[in-house]
Design an enzyme around this catalytic site. Structure first.
Site, PDB file in Angstrom:
ATOM      1  N   PRO A  43       6.340   3.577  -7.012  1.00  0.00           N
ATOM      2  CA  PRO A  43       6.964   4.844  -7.443  1.00  0.00           C
ATOM      3  C   PRO A  43       6.077   6.397  -8.842  1.00  0.00           C
ATOM      4  O   PRO A  43       6.062   4.978  -9.537  1.00  0.00           O
ATOM      5  CB  PRO A  43       8.541   4.888  -7.418  1.00  0.00           C
ATOM      6  CG  PRO A  43       8.656   3.759  -6.923  1.00  0.00           C
ATOM      7  CD  PRO A  43       7.121   2.533  -7.306  1.00  0.00           C
ATOM      8  N   PRO A  80      -5.872   1.937  -1.066  1.00  0.00           N
ATOM      9  CA  PRO A  80      -6.860   2.343  -0.583  1.00  0.00           C
ATOM     10  C   PRO A  80      -6.420   4.260  -0.149  1.00  0.00           C
ATOM     11  O   PRO A  80      -6.721   5.256  -1.083  1.00  0.00           O
ATOM     12  CB  PRO A  80      -7.071   1.767   0.240  1.00  0.00           C
ATOM     13  CG  PRO A  80      -6.023   1.536   0.782  1.00  0.00           C
ATOM     14  CD  PRO A  80      -5.231   0.704  -0.357  1.00  0.00           C
ATOM     15  N   LEU A  81      -5.194   4.094  -0.590  1.00  0.00           N
ATOM     16  CA  LEU A  81      -4.328   5.592  -0.509  1.00  0.00           C
ATOM     17  C   LEU A  81      -3.504   5.406  -1.818  1.00  0.00           C
ATOM     18  O   LEU A  81      -3.459   6.385  -2.096  1.00  0.00           O
ATOM     19  CB  LEU A  81      -3.899   5.895   0.444  1.00  0.00           C
ATOM     20  CG  LEU A  81      -4.285   5.573   2.069  1.00  0.00           C
ATOM     21  CD1 LEU A  81      -3.140   5.530   3.048  1.00  0.00           C
ATOM     22  CD2 LEU A  81      -4.971   6.877   2.203  1.00  0.00           C
ATOM     23  N   TYR A  87       1.875 -15.136   1.863  1.00  0.00           N
ATOM     24  CA  TYR A  87       2.697 -13.612   2.635  1.00  0.00           C
ATOM     25  C   TYR A  87       3.857 -14.216   3.648  1.00  0.00           C
ATOM     26  O   TYR A  87       2.956 -15.026   4.616  1.00  0.00           O
ATOM     27  CB  TYR A  87       2.286 -13.053   3.329  1.00  0.00           C
ATOM     28  CG  TYR A  87       0.761 -12.634   2.899  1.00  0.00           C
ATOM     29  CD1 TYR A  87       0.936 -12.176   0.950  1.00  0.00           C
ATOM     30  CD2 TYR A  87      -0.296 -11.289   3.207  1.00  0.00           C
ATOM     31  CE1 TYR A  87      -0.572 -11.121   0.283  1.00  0.00           C
ATOM     32  CE2 TYR A  87      -1.258 -10.628   2.281  1.00  0.00           C
ATOM     33  CZ  TYR A  87      -1.544 -10.568   1.070  1.00  0.00           C
ATOM     34  OH  TYR A  87      -2.406  -9.722   0.642  1.00  0.00           O
TER      35      TYR A  87
END
Length: 290
Positions: A217, A211-212, A57
């Site tokens: 897109p 998780p959501l 990252y």
């Protein structure tokens, strides 16, 4: 806040994911360095003791921020990282799946975080059809074997696996004694339910990414689901809080690592611990995944 074992240590069920701290595309320095430091310190102030990160990252950016903000680390803080990829000079994601590359990834995380042992490290398995042309697939058992060696050497306290199939999770439980799995799972995408159930059966922590709903897109989003938004209006919670609260209620071995670069958003995420869904609420939400 409830806890669940993550290897030898129990952690609070809502942690923090550091993926959003580096710049756009998880590459380069953050847009606001001081804000990133503030988020990390506030997370620990609010009781977070599970931070998920990776040397790639940035690369090195999220780990460097964690070290600057929190070192010397609180005794109960569990730092979890992952290996299996590196970055090129343009920020591209390059598979690094060979055992020697996994070992190098662990060493890079130890160096950049300034620790002698990591709480857990996830082997992010790259599907064979995603490997660059000319790269030979690496047997999963060889990868697990290297992770076990790293654990035996004391460099990692626990082994995790990520982006893996049901059969691979069973193999990892049987041969490597894994402590966590990171796969995609949400209210609107429960295709990994069998893996979650297997983890629950064996006391293995399940840490869902997306998780959501998918970040890509055109894919379903929990926060755009009519049942979720209606329930959010009735309870006074945000749609995101409803989706995360459902995950916590769905299985006791679920650990959340929502990420953000905003203190306000961090506090909203951690407030999920106070969102109470009734039995009727949960029954209504369960229908979303049918």
């Amino acid at each position: 806040m409830d806890t669940f074992p993550l290897g030898p240590t129990s952690v609070r069920r809502i942690g923090f994911g550091a993926m959003q701290l580096p710049g756009p595309g998880v590459f380069g320095p953050p847009r606001d360095h001081d804000a990133a430091i503030a988020v990390l310190r506030r997370a620990v102030e609010l009781g977070v003791n599970h931070i998920d990160t990776a040397q790639y990252y940035g690369p090195d950016v999220s780990n460097a921020l964690i070290r600057e903000a929190l070192h010397p680390y609180p005794e109960d803080l569990v730092l979890v990282s992952k290996v299996g990829a590196v970055r090129d000079d343009e920020g591209g994601w390059i598979p690094a799946q060979r055992p020697d590359q996994l070992r190098a990834g662990v060493e890079d995380n130890l160096r950049s975080l300034g620790v002698e042992r990591l709480g857990a490290v996830n082997l992010r398995r790259m599907p064979d059809d995603h490997l660059p042309e000319g790269d030979e697939p690496v047997p999963f058992e060889d990868q697990l074997g290297e992770m076990v060696k790293l654990r035996d050497e004391g460099k990692i306290a626990g082994i995790g696996v990520s982006t893996v199939t049901l059969a691979q999770v069973q193999q990892a439980i049987d041969t490597a004694g894994i402590v966590c799995v990171q796969n995609a799972f949400s209210l609107v995408d429960q295709s990994d339910a069998e893996v979650l159930d297997l983890c629950h059966e064996h006391g293995v922590a399940y840490v869902p990414y997306f998780p959501l709903g998918s970040a890509f897109p055109g894919m379903p989003k929990v926060t755009e689901n009519d049942v979720v938004t209606s329930l959010a209006e009735r309870t006074g919670a945000s749609a995101a809080q409803v989706g995360l609260a459902w995950l916590l209620a769905h299985r006791e071995n679920v650990l959340l690592i929502p990420g953000t670069s905003s203190v306000a958003h961090l506090e909203e995420n951690l407030a999920v611990a106070d969102v109470e869904l009734s039995a009727d609420d949960l029954a209504e939400l369960e229908k979303v995944g049918d």
